[in-house]
Design an enzyme around this catalytic site. Structure first.
Site, PDB file in Angstrom:
ATOM      1  N   LYS A  68       0.814  -1.211   0.000  1.00 11.42           N
ATOM      2  CA  LYS A  68       0.000   0.000   0.000  1.00 11.42           C
ATOM      3  C   LYS A  68       0.853   1.268   0.000  1.00 11.42           C
ATOM      4  CE  LYS A  68      -4.537  -1.529   1.344  1.00 11.42           C
ATOM      5  NZ  LYS A  68      -5.657  -1.475   2.299  1.00 11.42           N
TER       6      LYS A  68
ATOM      7  N   ARG B 188      -4.036 -10.009   4.424  1.00 15.60           N
ATOM      8  CA  ARG B 188      -4.468  -9.962   3.018  1.00 15.60           C
ATOM      9  C   ARG B 188      -3.287  -9.468   2.189  1.00 15.60           C
ATOM     10  NH1 ARG B 188      -6.985  -6.232  -0.593  1.00 15.60           N
ATOM     11  NH2 ARG B 188      -8.555  -7.230  -1.928  1.00 15.60           N
TER      12      ARG B 188
END
Length: 290
Positions: free
Chosen positions: A225, A259
């Site tokens: 991210k 995840r």
């Protein structure tokens, strides 16, 4: 932890001493990391197969990106993207399958096709979503975001991001329970980078115990991210080490589902972390006789 030993789909987890690795499969043309590499049906199914072979416990299949920088798609198109993948993956593995959606009709179609979990980045705010989860008995991931998928939030601000995220998750969990979703079917996710800047996501990671102490198994979606890229000044494709470090810190602070994009590297780091914490034995006997 509330109901740490859980059967999700065809697999059982003891989240007191086990971390589940969730592989990301995006059937979208605009996902921030894979940029459409798994948009074609065969590519998506193959990516799921490879992830399970690499040790993933769980496959998360999505057809609608979170980002506001995308053309809107209808419910039927989203169903057409995710259901064929779920059907094919379900026929090939006993791994947990989740559908990444905020729309109740998509969730219902996905569960009918074989999904076990609804991964809702809108926190059950879409009308009918909680009812689908309750009626089907699916596990649901309740995630924090201010605007939800596809909605622009300009310069999101918080007084205390961790306290506000925790309060939101407690409120949405209470709503889930009132809607008839069983406590052992609830997972929470603080939503790193979802309407949050780098400082917010770092603070959430630093104080993750305040989220995990809510009592439900906590999922973190940190993989590659922007907060990792901005912290390390790394572009997409060069964030694996930062992702692993952030995930290990999160496990130490109570996260139990990760995840991720890089399954094999994550599985190795998770198994090592579990061994250090005394949750599992080494996979090979010791040859160090000194």
């Amino acid at each position: 932890m509330i109901a740490p030993v859980r059967r999700i789909g065809r697999r059982e987890f003891d989240f007191e001493r086990q971390v589940a690795v969730m592989a990301i499969v995006n059937r979208t043309p605009n996902s921030f990391h894979d940029q459409g590499r798994t948009f074609e049906l065969d590519s998506a199914v193959e990516a799921a197969r490879r992830a399970v072979e690499a040790g993933a416990d769980w496959v998360d299949i999505g057809g609608f990106a979170f980002s506001a920088a995308q053309a809107p798609i209808g419910v039927e198109e989203e169903i057409d993207r995710v259901v064929p993948v779920i059907s094919k993956v379900r026929g090939a593995t006993d791994a947990v399958i989740s559908v990444d959606t905020h729309r109740a009709p998509v969730a219902a179609a996905a569960i009918e096709a074989g999904a076990d979990v609804i991964n809702d980045t809108n926190g059950l705010r879409e009308p009918g979503m909680a009812r689908v989860a309750a009626d089907t008995g699916a596990t649901v991931v309740v995630t924090h975001s201010l605007g939800g998928p596809g909605r622009k939030v300009f310069r999101p601000s918080y007084g205390d991001v961790v306290a506000e995220v925790a309060a939101y998750l407690r409120e949405r969990v209470a709503f889930a329970l009132e809607s008839g979703i069983a406590p052992d079917r609830i997972v929470i996710d603080p939503g790193h980078d979802l309407n949050k800047n780098t400082f917010h996501s770092l603070e959430l990671t630093r104080r993750l115990e305040e989220i995990t102490s809510i009592g439900y198994p906590t999922l973190v979606a940190l993989s590659n991210k922007d907060f990792i890229g901005e912290t390390l000044d790394r572009p997409q494709g060069e964030r694996k080490e930062g992702t692993i470090a952030a995930n290990v810190v999160s496990v130490m602070k109570g996260a139990r589902i990760l995840r991720v994009h890089d399954v094999a590297a994550t599985v190795a780091s998770v198994r090592m972390t579990e061994a250090v914490l005394g949750w599992r034995e080494p996979l090979a006997p010791s040859h160090n006789l000194a």
